[in-house]
Write a protein that holds these residues in place. Structure first.
Motif, PDB file in Angstrom:
ATOM      1  N   GLU A   1      -4.802  -1.677  11.791  1.00 51.68           N
ATOM      2  CA  GLU A   1      -4.141  -2.053  10.915  1.00 51.68           C
ATOM      3  C   GLU A   1      -3.726  -3.716  10.913  1.00 51.68           C
ATOM      4  OE1 GLU A   1      -3.038  -1.729   8.037  1.00 51.68           O
ATOM      5  OE2 GLU A   1      -3.418   0.657   7.648  1.00 51.68           O
ATOM      6  N   MET A   2      -3.093  -4.144   9.734  1.00 51.96           N
ATOM      7  CA  MET A   2      -2.626  -5.550   9.818  1.00 51.96           C
ATOM      8  C   MET A   2      -1.205  -5.715   9.239  1.00 51.96           C
ATOM      9  SD  MET A   2      -5.509  -8.151   8.807  1.00 51.96           S
ATOM     10  CE  MET A   2      -4.784  -9.574   9.557  1.00 51.96           C
ATOM     11  N   ILE A   3      -0.373  -6.577   9.555  1.00 54.89           N
ATOM     12  CA  ILE A   3       0.761  -6.825   9.068  1.00 54.89           C
ATOM     13  C   ILE A   3       1.000  -8.107   8.424  1.00 54.89           C
ATOM     14  CG2 ILE A   3       3.225  -7.325   9.777  1.00 54.89           C
ATOM     15  CD1 ILE A   3       2.627  -5.490  12.196  1.00 54.89           C
ATOM     16  N   GLY A   4       1.315  -8.095   7.312  1.00 56.20           N
ATOM     17  CA  GLY A   4       1.339  -9.416   6.373  1.00 56.20           C
ATOM     18  C   GLY A   4       1.229  -9.203   4.964  1.00 56.20           C
ATOM     19  N   TYR A   5       1.211 -10.275   4.389  1.00 58.14           N
ATOM     20  CA  TYR A   5       0.926 -10.437   2.682  1.00 58.14           C
ATOM     21  C   TYR A   5      -0.490  -9.860   2.480  1.00 58.14           C
ATOM     22  CZ  TYR A   5       5.239 -13.423   2.605  1.00 58.14           C
ATOM     23  OH  TYR A   5       6.455 -13.946   2.826  1.00 58.14           O
ATOM     24  N   GLN A   6      -0.466  -9.496   1.333  1.00 66.77           N
ATOM     25  CA  GLN A   6      -1.819  -8.883   0.999  1.00 66.77           C
ATOM     26  C   GLN A   6      -2.239  -9.451  -0.658  1.00 66.77           C
ATOM     27  OE1 GLN A   6      -4.297  -4.896  -0.152  1.00 66.77           O
ATOM     28  NE2 GLN A   6      -4.213  -5.069   2.076  1.00 66.77           N
ATOM     29  N   ALA A   7      -3.036 -10.135  -1.129  1.00 63.09           N
ATOM     30  CA  ALA A   7      -3.619 -10.204  -2.599  1.00 63.09           C
ATOM     31  C   ALA A   7      -4.433  -9.063  -2.724  1.00 63.09           C
ATOM     32  CB  ALA A   7      -4.388 -11.445  -2.843  1.00 63.09           C
ATOM     33  N   ASP A   8      -3.596  -8.190  -3.484  1.00 66.76           N
ATOM     34  CA  ASP A   8      -4.378  -6.737  -3.760  1.00 66.76           C
ATOM     35  C   ASP A   8      -5.385  -6.520  -4.654  1.00 66.76           C
ATOM     36  OD1 ASP A   8      -4.329  -3.965  -2.733  1.00 66.76           O
ATOM     37  OD2 ASP A   8      -2.105  -3.945  -2.991  1.00 66.76           O
ATOM     38  N   LEU A   9      -6.193  -5.646  -4.457  1.00 70.81           N
ATOM     39  CA  LEU A   9      -7.268  -5.114  -5.511  1.00 70.81           C
ATOM     40  C   LEU A   9      -7.580  -3.927  -5.654  1.00 70.81           C
ATOM     41  CD1 LEU A   9     -10.298  -7.493  -3.537  1.00 70.81           C
ATOM     42  CD2 LEU A   9      -8.825  -8.261  -5.141  1.00 70.81           C
ATOM     43  N   GLY A  10      -7.754  -3.468  -6.781  1.00 71.42           N
ATOM     44  CA  GLY A  10      -8.038  -1.969  -7.316  1.00 71.42           C
ATOM     45  C   GLY A  10      -7.292  -1.655  -8.301  1.00 71.42           C
ATOM     46  N   ASP A  11      -7.353  -0.486  -8.915  1.00 69.06           N
ATOM     47  CA  ASP A  11      -6.732   0.076 -10.206  1.00 69.06           C
ATOM     48  C   ASP A  11      -5.106   0.092  -9.841  1.00 69.06           C
ATOM     49  OD1 ASP A  11      -9.121  -0.089 -11.490  1.00 69.06           O
ATOM     50  OD2 ASP A  11      -9.506   2.271 -11.268  1.00 69.06           O
ATOM     51  N   GLY A  12      -4.493  -0.636 -10.887  1.00 70.59           N
ATOM     52  CA  GLY A  12      -2.796  -0.608 -10.685  1.00 70.59           C
ATOM     53  C   GLY A  12      -2.584  -1.617  -9.552  1.00 70.59           C
ATOM     54  N   TYR A  13      -3.468  -2.475  -9.022  1.00 79.51           N
ATOM     55  CA  TYR A  13      -2.909  -3.370  -7.808  1.00 79.51           C
ATOM     56  C   TYR A  13      -3.524  -4.539  -8.193  1.00 79.51           C
ATOM     57  CZ  TYR A  13      -1.399   0.850  -5.061  1.00 79.51           C
ATOM     58  OH  TYR A  13      -0.829   1.792  -4.877  1.00 79.51           O
TER      59      TYR A  13
END
Length: 210
Positions: free
Chosen positions: A108-120
Protein backbone atom coordinates in the motif's frame (compact mmCIF):
# COMPACT_ATOMS: atom_id res chain seq x y z
CA UNK A 1 29.58 54.58 -22.96
CA UNK A 2 29.98 53.37 -19.41
CA UNK A 3 26.24 53.89 -18.78
CA UNK A 4 25.31 51.72 -21.78
CA UNK A 5 27.80 49.03 -20.76
CA UNK A 6 26.32 48.96 -17.26
CA UNK A 7 22.81 48.69 -18.69
CA UNK A 8 23.91 45.86 -21.01
CA UNK A 9 25.51 43.90 -18.17
CA UNK A 10 22.47 44.43 -15.95
CA UNK A 11 20.21 43.09 -18.70
CA UNK A 12 22.37 40.00 -19.13
CA UNK A 13 22.34 39.36 -15.40
CA UNK A 14 18.56 39.75 -15.29
CA UNK A 15 17.96 37.13 -17.99
CA UNK A 16 20.59 34.81 -16.50
CA UNK A 17 18.87 34.92 -13.11
CA UNK A 18 15.46 34.44 -14.71
CA UNK A 19 16.61 31.36 -16.60
CA UNK A 20 18.17 29.90 -13.46
CA UNK A 21 14.91 30.34 -11.51
CA UNK A 22 12.94 28.25 -14.02
CA UNK A 23 13.78 24.62 -13.39
CA UNK A 24 14.05 22.24 -16.29
CA UNK A 25 11.28 19.71 -16.93
CA UNK A 26 12.10 16.16 -15.88
CA UNK A 27 10.95 13.19 -17.96
CA UNK A 28 10.00 10.60 -15.34
CA UNK A 29 9.59 7.67 -17.75
CA UNK A 30 11.87 7.15 -20.74
CA UNK A 31 9.53 4.75 -22.56
CA UNK A 32 12.11 1.96 -22.58
CA UNK A 33 12.73 0.69 -19.04
CA UNK A 34 11.90 1.29 -15.39
CA UNK A 35 14.99 3.31 -14.52
CA UNK A 36 14.12 5.57 -11.58
CA UNK A 37 11.10 3.45 -10.60
CA UNK A 38 10.42 0.54 -8.23
CA UNK A 39 7.51 -1.90 -7.95
CA UNK A 40 6.31 -5.30 -9.16
CA UNK A 41 7.73 -5.13 -12.68
CA UNK A 42 7.77 -8.92 -13.02
CA UNK A 43 4.00 -9.45 -13.05
CA UNK A 44 1.87 -6.36 -12.46
CA UNK A 45 3.70 -3.59 -14.33
CA UNK A 46 5.08 -3.83 -17.86
CA UNK A 47 6.07 -1.62 -20.77
CA UNK A 48 4.08 -1.81 -23.98
CA UNK A 49 4.70 0.46 -26.97
CA UNK A 50 6.46 3.04 -24.84
CA UNK A 51 3.76 3.17 -22.15
CA UNK A 52 3.55 1.87 -18.58
CA UNK A 53 0.75 -0.68 -18.29
CA UNK A 54 -0.62 -2.25 -15.12
CA UNK A 55 -3.34 -4.76 -14.32
CA UNK A 56 -5.24 -7.25 -16.46
CA UNK A 57 -8.48 -7.46 -18.42
CA UNK A 58 -8.68 -11.24 -17.97
CA UNK A 59 -7.59 -11.78 -14.35
CA UNK A 60 -8.82 -10.01 -11.23
CA UNK A 61 -6.16 -7.80 -9.64
CA UNK A 62 -5.81 -9.27 -6.15
CA UNK A 63 -4.88 -6.05 -4.32
CA UNK A 64 -3.60 -2.53 -4.93
CA UNK A 65 -0.26 -2.24 -6.70
CA UNK A 66 1.88 0.86 -7.07
CA UNK A 67 4.82 1.67 -9.31
CA UNK A 68 6.81 4.40 -7.55
CA UNK A 69 9.54 6.89 -8.26
CA UNK A 70 12.73 6.53 -6.23
CA UNK A 71 12.95 10.30 -5.89
CA UNK A 72 10.79 12.52 -3.68
CA UNK A 73 9.23 15.82 -4.69
CA UNK A 74 7.68 18.74 -2.78
CA UNK A 75 6.54 21.67 -4.92
CA UNK A 76 6.00 20.71 -8.54
CA UNK A 77 3.74 20.40 -11.55
CA UNK A 78 3.32 16.91 -12.98
CA UNK A 79 1.58 16.08 -16.23
CA UNK A 80 0.61 12.56 -17.27
CA UNK A 81 -1.57 10.91 -19.89
CA UNK A 82 -3.62 7.90 -18.78
CA UNK A 83 -6.12 5.41 -20.15
CA UNK A 84 -8.28 3.22 -17.90
CA UNK A 85 -10.15 0.24 -19.33
CA UNK A 86 -12.10 -2.65 -17.81
CA UNK A 87 -15.65 -3.80 -17.27
CA UNK A 88 -15.65 -6.23 -14.33
CA UNK A 89 -15.49 -5.39 -10.65
CA UNK A 90 -14.26 -2.22 -8.97
CA UNK A 91 -12.57 -0.20 -11.70
CA UNK A 92 -10.48 2.51 -10.08
CA UNK A 93 -6.89 3.72 -9.93
CA UNK A 94 -4.93 6.94 -9.49
CA UNK A 95 -1.70 8.92 -9.35
CA UNK A 96 -0.11 9.19 -5.90
CA UNK A 97 2.00 12.21 -4.96
CA UNK A 98 3.64 13.56 -1.81
CA UNK A 99 3.34 9.95 -0.68
CA UNK A 100 5.32 7.09 0.86
CA UNK A 101 5.24 3.31 0.90
CA UNK A 102 3.25 1.79 3.75
CA UNK A 103 4.85 -0.77 6.04
CA UNK A 104 1.78 -2.91 6.72
CA UNK A 105 0.67 -3.98 4.21
CA UNK A 106 3.85 -3.15 2.31
CA UNK A 107 2.09 -3.01 -1.07
CA UNK A 108 0.00 0.00 0.00
CA UNK A 109 0.85 3.71 -0.13
CA UNK A 110 0.12 6.61 2.19
CA UNK A 111 -0.57 10.04 0.75
CA UNK A 112 -2.50 12.13 -1.73
CA UNK A 113 -3.99 10.62 -4.86
CA UNK A 114 -5.37 12.24 -8.00
CA UNK A 115 -8.13 9.70 -8.44
CA UNK A 116 -9.30 7.91 -11.60
CA UNK A 117 -12.50 5.92 -12.11
CA UNK A 118 -16.28 6.31 -12.15
CA UNK A 119 -17.35 8.59 -9.32
CA UNK A 120 -13.74 9.61 -8.67
CA UNK A 121 -12.50 11.35 -11.82
CA UNK A 122 -10.68 14.59 -11.07
CA UNK A 123 -11.02 14.24 -7.29
CA UNK A 124 -8.40 14.28 -4.52
CA UNK A 125 -8.26 11.20 -2.27
CA UNK A 126 -6.18 10.58 0.86
CA UNK A 127 -4.89 7.02 0.51
CA UNK A 128 -4.33 4.84 3.62
CA UNK A 129 -4.30 7.89 5.92
CA UNK A 130 -7.67 9.61 6.25
CA UNK A 131 -9.11 7.12 3.72
CA UNK A 132 -11.56 9.52 2.18
CA UNK A 133 -12.10 11.86 -0.75
CA UNK A 134 -10.87 15.26 0.40
CA UNK A 135 -12.60 17.20 -2.35
CA UNK A 136 -14.69 16.24 -5.40
CA UNK A 137 -15.26 18.08 -8.68
CA UNK A 138 -18.49 19.14 -10.36
CA UNK A 139 -19.90 15.94 -11.89
CA UNK A 140 -21.41 17.90 -14.79
CA UNK A 141 -17.97 19.26 -15.67
CA UNK A 142 -16.48 15.76 -15.60
CA UNK A 143 -19.24 14.52 -17.90
CA UNK A 144 -18.31 17.18 -20.44
CA UNK A 145 -14.51 16.82 -20.42
CA UNK A 146 -13.83 13.13 -19.73
CA UNK A 147 -12.99 10.76 -22.60
CA UNK A 148 -14.02 7.32 -21.23
CA UNK A 149 -11.82 4.42 -22.35
CA UNK A 150 -9.49 6.79 -24.18
CA UNK A 151 -6.39 8.82 -23.37
CA UNK A 152 -6.93 11.67 -20.92
CA UNK A 153 -4.57 14.29 -19.48
CA UNK A 154 -3.98 14.99 -15.81
CA UNK A 155 -2.07 17.92 -14.37
CA UNK A 156 -1.34 18.11 -10.65
CA UNK A 157 0.12 21.35 -9.28
CA UNK A 158 1.49 21.40 -5.72
CA UNK A 159 2.61 24.72 -4.27
CA UNK A 160 3.02 24.86 -0.53
CA UNK A 161 -0.15 23.46 1.04
CA UNK A 162 -2.21 24.21 -2.07
CA UNK A 163 -3.06 21.38 -4.51
CA UNK A 164 -4.80 21.83 -7.85
CA UNK A 165 -5.86 19.09 -10.26
CA UNK A 166 -6.82 19.58 -13.91
CA UNK A 167 -8.37 17.03 -16.25
CA UNK A 168 -8.00 17.58 -19.99
CA UNK A 169 -7.08 21.22 -19.45
CA UNK A 170 -9.94 22.03 -17.05
CA UNK A 171 -9.31 22.57 -13.35
CA UNK A 172 -11.40 20.14 -11.30
CA UNK A 173 -10.31 20.88 -7.72
CA UNK A 174 -8.46 23.55 -5.74
CA UNK A 175 -7.57 22.36 -2.23
CA UNK A 176 -5.49 23.82 0.58
CA UNK A 177 -4.38 21.37 3.26
CA UNK A 178 -5.56 22.61 6.69
CA UNK A 179 -3.67 19.96 8.70
CA UNK A 180 -0.11 21.18 9.17
CA UNK A 181 1.02 17.73 10.33
CA UNK A 182 0.45 16.25 6.84
CA UNK A 183 3.79 15.93 4.96
CA UNK A 184 4.04 18.04 1.82
CA UNK A 185 6.84 16.07 0.17
CA UNK A 186 7.08 12.49 -1.04
CA UNK A 187 7.31 10.09 -3.94
CA UNK A 188 5.09 9.73 -7.03
CA UNK A 189 3.17 6.49 -7.46
CA UNK A 190 1.06 4.99 -10.25
CA UNK A 191 -1.74 2.73 -9.04
CA UNK A 192 -3.79 -0.16 -10.33
CA UNK A 193 -6.60 -0.87 -7.87
CA UNK A 194 -7.40 -4.35 -6.62
CA UNK A 195 -10.77 -6.07 -6.85
CA UNK A 196 -11.50 -5.85 -10.54
CA UNK A 197 -10.44 -6.84 -14.01
CA UNK A 198 -8.95 -3.56 -15.16
CA UNK A 199 -5.98 -2.21 -17.02
CA UNK A 200 -4.42 1.22 -16.80
CA UNK A 201 -1.79 2.75 -19.07
CA UNK A 202 0.35 5.81 -18.35
CA UNK A 203 2.63 7.79 -20.65
CA UNK A 204 4.24 11.20 -21.16
CA UNK A 205 5.05 11.69 -17.48
CA UNK A 206 6.64 15.13 -17.22
CA UNK A 207 7.46 16.85 -13.91
CA UNK A 208 8.77 20.37 -13.25
CA UNK A 209 9.83 21.32 -9.75
CA UNK A 210 8.73 24.74 -8.56
Amino acid sequence: MTRYLTLFISTLLFFACASMSVKREEVLFNGKNFDGWEGDTLKTWRIENGTIVGGSLTETVDHNYFLCTRKSYGNFVIRVKFKLTGTEGFINTGVQFRSKRAENPDYEMIGYQADLGDGYWGSLYDESRRNKTLISPDSMLIGKILKPGDWNDYEVRCEGRRIRISLNGHQTIDYTEPDKSIPQKGIIGLQIHGGGKAQVAYKDLILQEL
